[in-house]
Design a protein around this motif. Structure first.
Motif, short mmCIF file in Angstrom:
data_model
loop_
_atom_site.label_atom_id
_atom_site.label_comp_id
_atom_site.label_asym_id
_atom_site.label_seq_id
_atom_site.Cartn_x
_atom_site.Cartn_y
_atom_site.Cartn_z
N MET A 20 0.83 -1.21 0.00
CA MET A 20 0.00 0.00 0.00
C MET A 20 0.86 1.26 0.00
N PHE A 21 1.94 1.23 0.82
CA PHE A 21 2.79 2.40 0.91
C PHE A 21 3.40 2.77 -0.44
N GLU A 22 3.99 1.79 -1.12
CA GLU A 22 4.67 2.09 -2.38
C GLU A 22 3.69 2.61 -3.42
N ASP A 23 2.49 2.03 -3.46
CA ASP A 23 1.47 2.52 -4.39
C ASP A 23 1.09 3.97 -4.07
N ARG A 24 0.91 4.26 -2.78
CA ARG A 24 0.54 5.61 -2.36
C ARG A 24 1.66 6.59 -2.67
N LEU A 25 2.91 6.17 -2.47
CA LEU A 25 4.05 7.04 -2.75
C LEU A 25 4.10 7.38 -4.24
N ARG A 26 3.88 6.37 -5.10
CA ARG A 26 3.88 6.61 -6.54
C ARG A 26 2.73 7.52 -6.96
N GLU A 27 1.55 7.28 -6.40
CA GLU A 27 0.40 8.12 -6.72
C GLU A 27 0.65 9.57 -6.33
N THR A 28 1.19 9.75 -5.15
CA THR A 28 1.49 11.10 -4.67
C THR A 28 2.52 11.77 -5.56
N ALA A 29 3.57 11.03 -5.91
CA ALA A 29 4.62 11.60 -6.77
C ALA A 29 4.03 12.06 -8.10
N ALA A 30 3.11 11.28 -8.66
CA ALA A 30 2.48 11.67 -9.93
C ALA A 30 1.64 12.93 -9.76
N GLN A 31 0.90 13.03 -8.67
CA GLN A 31 0.10 14.23 -8.41
C GLN A 31 0.99 15.45 -8.23
N VAL A 32 2.06 15.29 -7.48
CA VAL A 32 2.98 16.40 -7.25
C VAL A 32 3.64 16.82 -8.55
N GLN A 33 4.05 15.84 -9.35
CA GLN A 33 4.69 16.15 -10.63
C GLN A 33 3.75 16.95 -11.53
N ALA A 34 2.49 16.55 -11.58
CA ALA A 34 1.52 17.25 -12.42
C ALA A 34 1.32 18.69 -11.95
N LEU A 35 1.20 18.89 -10.65
CA LEU A 35 1.01 20.24 -10.13
C LEU A 35 2.26 21.09 -10.34
N LEU A 36 3.43 20.53 -10.09
CA LEU A 36 4.66 21.29 -10.30
C LEU A 36 4.84 21.67 -11.76
N THR A 37 4.47 20.77 -12.67
CA THR A 37 4.54 21.09 -14.10
C THR A 37 3.67 22.29 -14.42
N GLU A 38 2.49 22.32 -13.82
CA GLU A 38 1.59 23.46 -14.02
C GLU A 38 2.16 24.74 -13.41
N LEU A 39 2.66 24.64 -12.19
CA LEU A 39 3.17 25.82 -11.49
C LEU A 39 4.42 26.40 -12.16
N LEU A 40 5.17 25.56 -12.85
CA LEU A 40 6.41 26.00 -13.52
C LEU A 40 6.20 26.19 -15.01
N GLY A 41 4.96 26.43 -15.41
CA GLY A 41 4.64 26.67 -16.80
C GLY A 41 4.90 28.11 -17.22
N THR A 42 4.41 28.45 -18.37
CA THR A 42 4.67 29.78 -18.93
C THR A 42 3.58 30.80 -18.61
N ASP A 43 2.44 30.33 -18.10
CA ASP A 43 1.34 31.25 -17.81
C ASP A 43 1.71 32.18 -16.67
N LEU A 44 1.46 33.48 -16.88
CA LEU A 44 1.77 34.47 -15.86
C LEU A 44 0.73 34.48 -14.75
#
Length: 298
Positions: free
Chosen positions: A1-25
């Motif tokens: 369960m832990f490893e699945d949750r860690l991977r899921e969280t990493a994917a969510q964080v990656q998606a949000l960080l990609t958005e936050l570090l985009g080009t939109d002002l």
């Protein structure tokens, strides 16, 4: 369960960080220079376990905190953590060429760009927490900003890095090493666990209990890191190994020996897990996270 949750969280964080570090002002911004943004993305969007955001989200989940707010606070913490890595890797600091198996930012770009990328990530971290999109009461956002500032500043991570630089000239004693590591490495892990409680509740008992849990796994994380520096190879670790020994920098492993360090690691994890007993089965993922900290191989 832990490893699945860690991977899921990493994917969510990656998606949000990609958005936050985009080009939109964002409102109030004038421009986002492409080279600067590229360097920031290189620093942040290059993998990693996202353990710190995971701890924010799991401690918030444990106490019924808002998941979206916890994700944003976790992303903010990851930005700040990555800023510290960019600056630590600079020639004036640890002078590293490799991070997570890729060229460090000053190698991929240049030193000046790396400094500005780190500055920008540090500032962005507080922007993310303070922004209205982090849907928490203003007082809780202010508490989170203050707690992160204390964990990251002269009495926390940055101060710990200063002590680390001084340790190259004069190796500290055992107490000095514990203080250094609690600041340089432990402070952000402690914040990660406290942050979940700050998001979820005003109950100081929960804040203090989860802060203490974070402090213990912070100590364990650094002890495991020192053992890996001694035993792992660079390909597995994704960065250079043997650096502390090469600089005659004292660690608890070098001071007390590998056997002592392994026993102390077990003691720290047992103490951390004991703090979670009042939460019963709800804390199982955090218990597994504590064990992961001790047993990780990279």
């Amino acid at each position: 369960m832990f490893e699945d949750r860690l991977r899921e969280t990493a994917a969510q964080v990656q998606a949000l960080l990609t958005e936050l570090l985009g080009t939109d002002l964002l409102e109030g911004e004038i421009a986002r220079p492409p080279r600067l943004m590229a360097a920031m993305r290189h620093a942040v969007l290059n993998g990693g376990k996202r353990l710190r955001p995971f701890l924010v989200m799991e401690t918030a989940r444990l106490l019924g905190g808002d998941a979206k707010a916890a994700l944003r606070v976790g992303a903010a913490l990851e930005c700040l953590h990555c800023y510290s890595l960019v600056h630590d890797d600079l020639p004036a600091m640890d002078n590293d060429d490799l991070r997570r198996g890729q060229p460090t930012v000053h190698i991929a770009f240049d030193e000046a760009t790396a400094i500005l990328a780190g500055d920008s990530l540090l500032t962005l971290a507080f922007d993310i927490i303070a922004a209205p999109e982090t849907a928490l009461p203003a007082a809780r956002r202010a508490d989170l900003v203050l707690a992160l500032a204390r964990a990251a500043g002269p009495g926390g991570m940055a101060g710990g890095q200063m002590l680390d630089l001084e340790a190259e000239k004069q190796a500290p004693d055992e107490a000095g090493i514990v203080t250094l590591q609690a600041m340089k490495t432990g402070a952000l892990l402690r914040f990660a666990c406290e942050a979940g409680a700050l998001i979820a509740t005003d109950d100081r008992e929960h804040h203090q209990r989860l802060q203490a849990f974070g402090a213990l796994i912070g100590r364990a994380f650094q002890l495991a890191d020192d053992l890996l520096d001694l035993t792992a190879d660079a390909a597995t670790l994704g960065k250079a190994t043997g650096k502390d020994a090469g600089r005659n920098k004292g660690t608890l492993v070098s001071l007390k020996g590998q056997a002592w360090a392994e026993a102390e690691l077990d003691r720290l994890i047992d103490a951390a897990i004991a703090l979670l007993v009042p939460y019963g089965d709800s804390a199982q993922v955090l218990i597994e996270a504590a064990r992961f900290v001790a047993n990780r191989r990279s």
